[in-house]
Design a protein around this motif. Structure first.
Motif, PDB file in Angstrom:
ATOM      1  N   VAL A 191      15.571   3.417 -25.685  1.00 36.34           N
ATOM      2  CA  VAL A 191      15.391   4.669 -24.953  1.00 36.34           C
ATOM      3  C   VAL A 191      15.203   4.363 -23.467  1.00 36.34           C
ATOM      4  N   ASP A 192      15.031   5.420 -22.662  1.00 35.42           N
ATOM      5  CA  ASP A 192      14.833   5.252 -21.223  1.00 35.42           C
ATOM      6  C   ASP A 192      13.647   4.333 -20.950  1.00 35.42           C
ATOM      7  N   LEU A 193      13.845   3.408 -20.019  1.00 35.24           N
ATOM      8  CA  LEU A 193      12.811   2.440 -19.671  1.00 35.24           C
ATOM      9  C   LEU A 193      12.605   2.456 -18.166  1.00 35.24           C
ATOM     10  N   SER A 194      11.335   2.572 -17.746  1.00 36.96           N
ATOM     11  CA  SER A 194      10.998   2.614 -16.328  1.00 36.96           C
ATOM     12  C   SER A 194       9.966   1.535 -16.025  1.00 36.96           C
ATOM     13  N   ILE A 195      10.086   0.907 -14.850  1.00 36.35           N
ATOM     14  CA  ILE A 195       9.132  -0.117 -14.417  1.00 36.35           C
ATOM     15  C   ILE A 195       8.571   0.293 -13.067  1.00 36.35           C
ATOM     16  N   ASN A 196       7.226   0.326 -12.962  1.00 32.74           N
ATOM     17  CA  ASN A 196       6.592   0.636 -11.689  1.00 32.74           C
ATOM     18  C   ASN A 196       5.341  -0.215 -11.519  1.00 32.74           C
ATOM     19  N   GLY A 197       4.605   0.008 -10.421  1.00 39.13           N
ATOM     20  CA  GLY A 197       3.385  -0.744 -10.162  1.00 39.13           C
ATOM     21  C   GLY A 197       3.575  -1.781  -9.076  1.00 39.13           C
ATOM     22  N   SER A 198       2.490  -2.513  -8.785  1.00 41.22           N
ATOM     23  CA  SER A 198       2.520  -3.504  -7.711  1.00 41.22           C
ATOM     24  C   SER A 198       2.262  -4.918  -8.207  1.00 41.22           C
ATOM     25  N   GLY A 199       2.112  -5.099  -9.519  1.00 46.16           N
ATOM     26  CA  GLY A 199       1.931  -6.429 -10.077  1.00 46.16           C
ATOM     27  C   GLY A 199       3.254  -7.151 -10.228  1.00 46.16           C
ATOM     28  N   SER A 200       3.229  -8.280 -10.943  1.00 45.73           N
ATOM     29  CA  SER A 200       4.445  -9.062 -11.132  1.00 45.73           C
ATOM     30  C   SER A 200       4.795  -9.167 -12.609  1.00 45.73           C
ATOM     31  N   LEU A 201       6.096  -9.310 -12.876  1.00 50.67           N
ATOM     32  CA  LEU A 201       6.609  -9.459 -14.233  1.00 50.67           C
ATOM     33  C   LEU A 201       7.660 -10.556 -14.238  1.00 50.67           C
ATOM     34  N   THR A 202       7.420 -11.586 -15.057  1.00 49.04           N
ATOM     35  CA  THR A 202       8.382 -12.665 -15.242  1.00 49.04           C
ATOM     36  C   THR A 202       8.914 -12.587 -16.662  1.00 49.04           C
ATOM     37  N   THR A 208      15.111   2.358 -14.894  1.00 46.44           N
ATOM     38  CA  THR A 208      14.653   2.790 -13.580  1.00 46.44           C
ATOM     39  C   THR A 208      13.573   1.840 -13.091  1.00 46.44           C
ATOM     40  N   ILE A 209      13.694   1.386 -11.845  1.00 39.95           N
ATOM     41  CA  ILE A 209      12.700   0.496 -11.247  1.00 39.95           C
ATOM     42  C   ILE A 209      12.252   1.107  -9.927  1.00 39.95           C
ATOM     43  N   THR A 210      10.941   1.345  -9.784  1.00 40.10           N
ATOM     44  CA  THR A 210      10.422   1.928  -8.541  1.00 40.10           C
ATOM     45  C   THR A 210       9.433   1.017  -7.832  1.00 40.10           C
ATOM     46  N   GLY A 211       9.137  -0.155  -8.376  1.00 41.69           N
ATOM     47  CA  GLY A 211       8.215  -1.061  -7.710  1.00 41.69           C
ATOM     48  C   GLY A 211       7.957  -2.298  -8.536  1.00 41.69           C
ATOM     49  N   GLY A 212       7.154  -3.206  -7.963  1.00 41.41           N
ATOM     50  CA  GLY A 212       6.782  -4.425  -8.653  1.00 41.41           C
ATOM     51  C   GLY A 212       7.592  -5.622  -8.192  1.00 41.41           C
ATOM     52  N   THR A 213       7.080  -6.804  -8.537  1.00 40.82           N
ATOM     53  CA  THR A 213       7.794  -8.056  -8.304  1.00 40.82           C
ATOM     54  C   THR A 213       8.325  -8.520  -9.650  1.00 40.82           C
ATOM     55  N   LEU A 256       6.698   0.897 -18.098  1.00 41.11           N
ATOM     56  CA  LEU A 256       5.946  -0.345 -17.947  1.00 41.11           C
ATOM     57  C   LEU A 256       5.304  -0.332 -16.568  1.00 41.11           C
ATOM     58  N   THR A 257       3.975  -0.222 -16.527  1.00 37.31           N
ATOM     59  CA  THR A 257       3.247  -0.230 -15.262  1.00 37.31           C
ATOM     60  C   THR A 257       2.629  -1.601 -15.058  1.00 37.31           C
ATOM     61  N   LEU A 258       2.992  -2.261 -13.964  1.00 41.53           N
ATOM     62  CA  LEU A 258       2.468  -3.586 -13.644  1.00 41.53           C
ATOM     63  C   LEU A 258       1.196  -3.398 -12.830  1.00 41.53           C
ATOM     64  N   ALA A 259       0.047  -3.651 -13.461  1.00 37.78           N
ATOM     65  CA  ALA A 259      -1.243  -3.388 -12.830  1.00 37.78           C
ATOM     66  C   ALA A 259      -1.394  -4.179 -11.537  1.00 37.78           C
ATOM     67  N   LYS A 260      -2.102  -3.591 -10.583  1.00 35.81           N
ATOM     68  CA  LYS A 260      -2.297  -4.210  -9.277  1.00 35.81           C
ATOM     69  C   LYS A 260      -2.917  -5.595  -9.422  1.00 35.81           C
TER      70      LYS A 260
END
Length: 350
Positions: free
Chosen positions: A200-211, A227-232, A166-170
């Protein structure tokens, strides 16, 4: 001989804390503003400092090794995507428009069945995003301003793939909400049971926000690795906030959790190489009815900023005294429980 710990180190008595600053590692030390349980707040050094009354050479929680760090792949870290070649999925209230290979729509449900990048935007008043790809397929879902709601199941339901990112768009703000009434897709397994649910494996990255609001049970959960590497990320749940059954790894991100159960949990109790949590960085604001952060086998904190409030849900849980490992990731020592640690336990971390 028994180890004697400072009064409030019981917060970590059943956890495995690897603190880089205390063992001479180069990573930044974690910063703990407060850990609150019951009516008391605990400063960082009160949690992380221990006095060893045993013979010379015996390891305490505060001096345990912390050479275990998260394993972050290029896919976990890569937030780039080619919009021209990606499949665009437009959410239009009660319908969905999408064109391209590997995607099919049926009213307010879209099913993704192939590897690739899919850009989602718009609002869905009552519908579902389903990923049902092949075992070796990696699927990147770019959330670029979505507002998802489903009244009967998980708004995002990952049935099969190798990994979903899941990529949280800028600059984007994304919201996912479910209801308090589910019709299980798999009644025997009682699944899905989270607003964002993955097998299955789930990863979250990006610089946007997710509520994420989990009104049925959990907010965000996977049966494999999270796995979480970024985002709000801001999640609210009647059950668990963030759940990775096999593991949770966090490199960075601003994470806020309000949960009726555990704030963050990894609970695989069938495989001793799983059920662990590694926190390498990020900012954590967690309020939980039970434990703020709970790992079945091992919890390693290498960095981050923490403000945790727990309800002491594991105050009566069994205290383990053995060392625990990560299946080759390194070992950290776990302190033995004593009467003092048991009676003062508020379990911000377990």
């Amino acid at each position: 001989m028994n180890k004697v710990y400072k009064k409030y180190v019981a917060l970590a008595a059943s956890a495995i804390l690897g603190v880089s600053a205390l063992v001479g590692c180069s990573a930044a030390a974690p910063t703990i503003g407060t850990i609150t349980g019951g009516a008391k707040s605990v400063a960082a050094q009160e949690v992380l400092t221990a006095t060893d009354s045993a013979a010379s050479g015996e390891t305490t929680a505060a001096s345990a090794s912390a050479d275990a760090t998260g394993d972050y792949s290029k896919k976990d870290l890569n937030t780039d995507y080619d919009a021209a070649s990606a499949v665009t999925i437009a959410l239009n209230g009660d319908s969905i428009a999408a064109e391209g290979q590997g995607v099919a729509t049926d009213g307010s449900t879209v099913t993704i069945s192939a590897a690739g990048t899919y850009i989602l935007s718009g609002s869905l008043t009552d519908g579902q995003i389903i990923v049902n790809a092949k075992d070796m397929d990696d699927v990147q879902l770019v959330l670029d301003g979505v507002d998802l709601y489903c009244s009967t199941s998980a708004p995002i339901y990952v049935k099969n793939a190798d990994k979903v990112i899941l990529t949280l768009a800028k600059g984007s703000q994304n919201t996912v909400k479910d209801s308090d009434n589910y019709t299980y897709a798999d009644a025997a397994a009682e699944e899905p049971d989270a607003a964002i649910f993955s097998k299955v494996d789930l990863s979250i990255n990006g610089s946007g926000s997710l509520t994420v609001e989990g009104s049925f049970n959990d907010a965000l959960g996977t049966k494999d690795d999270l796995t979480i590497t970024g985002g709000t990320i801001d999640v609210t749940a009647v059950g668990k906030g963030l759940h990775g059954r096999d593991s949770i790894s966090v490199l960075d991100g601003d994470i806020t959790v309000s949960a009726g159960g555990d704030g963050m949990q990894s609970n695989n109790d069938e495989d001793t190489t799983k059920g662990w949590i590694i926190l390498d960085g990020g900012t954590f604001h967690i309020t939980a009815g039970n434990d703020a952060i709970q790992a079945e086998t091992a919890l390693t904190v290498n960095g981050g900023t923490f403000n945790l409030t727990s309800g002491g849900g594991s105050a009566n849980a069994e205290q383990r005294s053995q060392d625990a490992g990560f299946g080759g990731r390194g070992q950290v020592a776990q302190p033995a429980a004593t009467d003092a640690t048991a009676t003062e336990s508020y379990k911000g971390m377990k």
